[in-house]
Enzyme design. Structure first.
Site, PDB file in Angstrom:
ATOM      1  N   ILE A  31     -14.872  79.962  32.793  1.00 15.70           N
ATOM      2  CA  ILE A  31     -14.496  78.546  32.824  1.00 15.70           C
ATOM      3  C   ILE A  31     -13.078  78.335  32.288  1.00 15.70           C
ATOM      4  O   ILE A  31     -12.437  77.323  32.597  1.00 15.70           O
ATOM      5  CB  ILE A  31     -15.520  77.698  32.014  1.00 15.70           C
ATOM      6  CG1 ILE A  31     -15.536  76.265  32.478  1.00 15.70           C
ATOM      7  CG2 ILE A  31     -15.278  77.812  30.520  1.00 15.70           C
ATOM      8  CD1 ILE A  31     -16.715  75.457  31.941  1.00 15.70           C
ATOM      9  N   HIS A 101     -21.886  90.135  27.995  1.00 17.26           N
ATOM     10  CA  HIS A 101     -21.046  89.858  29.166  1.00 17.26           C
ATOM     11  C   HIS A 101     -19.861  90.791  29.190  1.00 17.26           C
ATOM     12  O   HIS A 101     -19.279  91.104  28.167  1.00 17.26           O
ATOM     13  CB  HIS A 101     -20.592  88.399  29.205  1.00 17.26           C
ATOM     14  CG  HIS A 101     -19.998  87.882  27.922  1.00 17.26           C
ATOM     15  ND1 HIS A 101     -20.776  87.547  26.829  1.00 17.26           N
ATOM     16  CD2 HIS A 101     -18.718  87.665  27.548  1.00 17.26           C
ATOM     17  CE1 HIS A 101     -19.989  87.134  25.841  1.00 17.26           C
ATOM     18  NE2 HIS A 101     -18.734  87.195  26.249  1.00 17.26           N
ATOM     19  N   HIS A 103     -16.067  91.133  30.633  1.00 18.84           N
ATOM     20  CA  HIS A 103     -14.947  90.400  31.230  1.00 18.84           C
ATOM     21  C   HIS A 103     -14.265  91.323  32.236  1.00 18.84           C
ATOM     22  O   HIS A 103     -13.947  92.475  31.902  1.00 18.84           O
ATOM     23  CB  HIS A 103     -13.910  90.033  30.169  1.00 18.84           C
ATOM     24  CG  HIS A 103     -14.394  89.099  29.101  1.00 18.84           C
ATOM     25  ND1 HIS A 103     -14.077  87.752  29.075  1.00 18.84           N
ATOM     26  CD2 HIS A 103     -15.150  89.326  27.990  1.00 18.84           C
ATOM     27  CE1 HIS A 103     -14.620  87.184  28.008  1.00 18.84           C
ATOM     28  NE2 HIS A 103     -15.273  88.121  27.326  1.00 18.84           N
TER      29      HIS A 103
HETATM   30  P1  5GP Z   1     -16.475  85.947  24.550  1.00 23.32           P
HETATM   31  O1  5GP Z   1     -15.459  85.165  23.783  1.00 23.32           O
HETATM   32  O2  5GP Z   1     -17.874  85.746  23.994  1.00 23.32           O
HETATM   33  O3  5GP Z   1     -16.124  87.390  24.756  1.00 23.32           O
HETATM   34  O4  5GP Z   1     -16.467  85.336  26.021  1.00 23.32           O
HETATM   35  C1  5GP Z   1     -17.157  84.184  26.369  1.00 23.32           C
HETATM   36  C2  5GP Z   1     -16.470  83.636  27.597  1.00 23.32           C
HETATM   37  O5  5GP Z   1     -17.324  82.675  28.173  1.00 23.32           O
HETATM   38  C3  5GP Z   1     -15.141  82.948  27.306  1.00 23.32           C
HETATM   39  O6  5GP Z   1     -14.098  83.596  28.026  1.00 23.32           O
HETATM   40  C4  5GP Z   1     -15.378  81.506  27.784  1.00 23.32           C
HETATM   41  O7  5GP Z   1     -14.248  80.934  28.399  1.00 23.32           O
HETATM   42  C5  5GP Z   1     -16.538  81.666  28.739  1.00 23.32           C
HETATM   43  N1  5GP Z   1     -17.394  80.493  28.837  1.00 23.32           N
HETATM   44  C6  5GP Z   1     -17.881  79.738  27.806  1.00 23.32           C
HETATM   45  N2  5GP Z   1     -18.661  78.753  28.272  1.00 23.32           N
HETATM   46  C7  5GP Z   1     -18.679  78.875  29.632  1.00 23.32           C
HETATM   47  C8  5GP Z   1     -19.317  78.131  30.676  1.00 23.32           C
HETATM   48  O8  5GP Z   1     -20.048  77.160  30.458  1.00 23.32           O
HETATM   49  N3  5GP Z   1     -19.088  78.544  31.947  1.00 23.32           N
HETATM   50  C9  5GP Z   1     -18.299  79.631  32.244  1.00 23.32           C
HETATM   51  N4  5GP Z   1     -18.140  79.946  33.532  1.00 23.32           N
HETATM   52  N5  5GP Z   1     -17.690  80.348  31.277  1.00 23.32           N
HETATM   53  C10 5GP Z   1     -17.868  79.975  29.989  1.00 23.32           C
END
Ligand code: 5GP
Ligand code: ZN
Length: 115
Positions: A31, A101, A103
């Site tokens: 997002i 997840h 990336h």
């Molecule tokens: P982290 O910081 O946990 O490695 O990555 C989480 C990712 O999820 C972030 O890059 C953030 O932008 C993405 N993200 C958070 N909420 C949402 C959402 O509701 N939809 C989508 N598509 N991505 C999200």
């Protein structure tokens, strides 16, 4: 898991821009993309992070997620320029969603090491 954002995306309860889906994985656009291509690849089954993918089935799942991520990168045209696959685990890495997840980042020169 009822309260998990990414479980809700898997179930279709929260909309996401879907890229690819298999029996055990879903890929969708982040997002808040940090690169021209920024896709998240998640298991359909809730696991908090890579360290929770234990045992033979956990290992198989991690392998499939990595292969699935490479397929996604290829299908999005990243093979020529290259790309990065990364998974943040825990506070120091900045993990902000507690559902495993990967990336997939590409489409520009990526700095190393990450900040
Ligand atoms: P982290 O910081 O946990 O490695 O990555 C989480 C990712 O999820 C972030 O890059 C953030 O932008 C993405 N993200 C958070 N909420 C949402 C959402 O509701 N939809 C989508 N598509 N991505 C999200
Ligand atoms: Zn979840």
């Amino acid at each position: 898991m009822a309260d998990c954002l990414f479980c809700k995306i898997v179930a279709g309860g929260i909309p996401a821009k879907l890229v690819k889906r298999s029996d055990d994985a879903v890929a969708f656009h982040d997002i808040d993309g940090k690169a021209p291509v920024h896709v998240l690849v998640i298991p359909t089954r809730h696991l908090a992070a890579a360290r929770n993918a234990t045992g033979a089935e956990g290992e198989r799942l991690l392998g499939r997620l990595l292969a699935f991520s490479a397929e996604v990168a290829s299908e999005l045209g990243l093979d020529a320029g290259g790309y990065r696959i990364v998974t943040n685990t825990g506070a120091d890495a900045g993990q902000s969603v507690g559902h495993l997840h990967l990336h997939v980042l590409g489409g520009r020169k990526l700095g190393w090491p990450p900040g």
